[in-house]
Design an enzyme around this catalytic site. Structure first.
Site, mmCIF file in Angstrom:
data_model
loop_
_atom_site.group_PDB
_atom_site.id
_atom_site.type_symbol
_atom_site.label_atom_id
_atom_site.label_comp_id
_atom_site.label_asym_id
_atom_site.label_seq_id
_atom_site.Cartn_x
_atom_site.Cartn_y
_atom_site.Cartn_z
ATOM 1 N N GLN A 1 4.819 10.262 -7.414
ATOM 2 C CA GLN A 1 3.344 10.781 -8.423
ATOM 3 C C GLN A 1 3.586 10.570 -9.633
ATOM 4 O O GLN A 1 4.664 11.198 -9.343
ATOM 5 C CB GLN A 1 3.435 11.746 -7.508
ATOM 6 C CG GLN A 1 1.320 11.725 -7.680
ATOM 7 C CD GLN A 1 0.854 12.577 -7.318
ATOM 8 O OE1 GLN A 1 1.066 13.710 -6.550
ATOM 9 N NE2 GLN A 1 -0.949 13.596 -7.608
ATOM 10 N N HIS B 1 -4.985 10.105 -5.404
ATOM 11 C CA HIS B 1 -5.041 8.858 -5.344
ATOM 12 C C HIS B 1 -4.905 8.119 -4.379
ATOM 13 O O HIS B 1 -3.499 8.348 -3.536
ATOM 14 C CB HIS B 1 -4.517 7.896 -6.267
ATOM 15 C CG HIS B 1 -3.848 8.106 -7.269
ATOM 16 N ND1 HIS B 1 -3.191 8.998 -8.024
ATOM 17 C CD2 HIS B 1 -2.920 7.323 -7.104
ATOM 18 C CE1 HIS B 1 -1.588 8.323 -8.574
ATOM 19 N NE2 HIS B 1 -1.771 7.531 -7.757
ATOM 20 N N HIS C 1 -3.225 4.524 -3.322
ATOM 21 C CA HIS C 1 -2.999 2.741 -3.492
ATOM 22 C C HIS C 1 -3.991 1.575 -2.526
ATOM 23 O O HIS C 1 -3.294 2.279 -1.830
ATOM 24 C CB HIS C 1 -2.007 2.141 -4.192
ATOM 25 C CG HIS C 1 -1.223 3.515 -5.175
ATOM 26 N ND1 HIS C 1 -0.506 3.104 -6.126
ATOM 27 C CD2 HIS C 1 -0.978 4.383 -5.314
ATOM 28 C CE1 HIS C 1 -0.249 3.343 -7.191
ATOM 29 N NE2 HIS C 1 0.250 4.754 -6.272
HETATM 30 P P1 AMP Z 1 2.021 6.930 -9.220
HETATM 31 O O1 AMP Z 1 3.017 6.518 -9.076
HETATM 32 O O2 AMP Z 1 1.126 6.753 -7.398
HETATM 33 O O3 AMP Z 1 1.255 8.443 -9.861
HETATM 34 O O4 AMP Z 1 0.217 5.825 -9.427
HETATM 35 C C1 AMP Z 1 0.071 5.758 -10.620
HETATM 36 C C2 AMP Z 1 -0.664 4.423 -11.251
HETATM 37 O O5 AMP Z 1 -2.004 4.154 -11.302
HETATM 38 C C3 AMP Z 1 0.741 3.244 -11.331
HETATM 39 O O6 AMP Z 1 0.152 2.293 -10.289
HETATM 40 C C4 AMP Z 1 -0.508 2.764 -12.898
HETATM 41 O O7 AMP Z 1 0.156 1.239 -12.867
HETATM 42 C C5 AMP Z 1 -1.757 3.236 -12.797
HETATM 43 N N1 AMP Z 1 -2.399 3.613 -13.805
HETATM 44 C C6 AMP Z 1 -2.098 4.324 -15.076
HETATM 45 N N2 AMP Z 1 -3.067 4.300 -15.587
HETATM 46 C C7 AMP Z 1 -4.194 3.619 -15.003
HETATM 47 C C8 AMP Z 1 -4.910 3.288 -16.348
HETATM 48 N N3 AMP Z 1 -5.404 3.386 -17.460
HETATM 49 N N4 AMP Z 1 -6.133 2.018 -15.497
HETATM 50 C C9 AMP Z 1 -5.580 1.496 -14.129
HETATM 51 N N5 AMP Z 1 -4.429 2.468 -13.498
HETATM 52 C C10 AMP Z 1 -3.483 3.105 -14.011
#
Ligand code: AMP
Ligand code: ZN
Length: 120
Positions: A101, A107, A109
Site C-alpha cells: 500500500q 482503496h 483496484h
Molecule cells: P496502492 O499501491 O495500492 O496504494 O495504490 C495507489 C494507486 O494510486 C497507484 O496505483 C497509483 O497509480 C494511484 N494514484 C496515485 N495518485 C493518483 C492520482 N492523483 N490519480 C489517480 N491515481 C493515483
C-alpha cells in the site's frame, strides 16, 4: 480517524481539489481512473470517509464495504471489462507497507480488459 484528511491525496481527489477522471460517485463511494493503469481498464474505488486501510475497518463499515463489492462488477462492465467467464476483472486491496500500500486511504483496484497487461 478524521472523515477528511487534508494531507491525503485521495481525500483531496474526492473533494475535487486534485483533478481525476471520475468513474462513479454517490454519497459514500467515489471511483476514478488510476493515473498509472496496469490494465486496459484500471480504476480505484474509495470510501469518501478517510479510512486509512482495511486494518481500520469496524463493523460499522460492513454495509459500505458490501456496497463496494456489489458496485465493482457493475462499474467494471460500464468501463469496458468483458463479461464473465471469458472476460472478468481483478480486485486488489493493498493493505500496509508489506501489503504494497502506497496511498493510505482505503482503496480497491479494479482491473480488467484484454491481456497482456502491463503488470499482474
Ligand atoms: P496502492 O499501491 O495500492 O496504494 O495504490 C495507489 C494507486 O494510486 C497507484 O496505483 C497509483 O497509480 C494511484 N494514484 C496515485 N495518485 C493518483 C492520482 N492523483 N490519480 C489517480 N491515481 C493515483
Ligand atoms: Zn483520505
Amino acid at each position: 480517524m478524521r472523515a477528511h484528511d487534508p494531507n491525503c491525496i485521495f481525500c483531496r481527489i474526492i473533494a475535487g481539489q486534485i483533478p481525476s477522471k471520475k468513474v462513479y460517485e454517490d454519497e459514500d463511494i467515489f471511483a476514478f481512473h488510476d493515473i498509472h493503469p496496469w490494465a486496459p481498464v484500471h480504476f480505484l474505488m474509495v470510501p469518501k470517509l478517510h479510512i486509512p486501510s482495511m486494518a481500520q475497518l469496524d463493523p460499522e463499515h460492513e454495509r459500505l464495504m458490501g456496497r463496494m463489492m456489489l458496485l465493482a462488477p457493475q462499474l467494471a462492465a460500464e468501463q469496458g471489462c468483458n463479461p464473465y467467464p471469458d472476460g472478468g476483472f481483478r480486485m486488489v486491496c493493498n493493505t500496509g507497507t508489506e501489503g504494497g500500500q502506497e496511498v493510505h486511504h482505503l482503496h480497491v483496484h479494479v482491473m480488467g480488459g484484454p491481456r497482456p497487461w502491463l503488470r499482474g
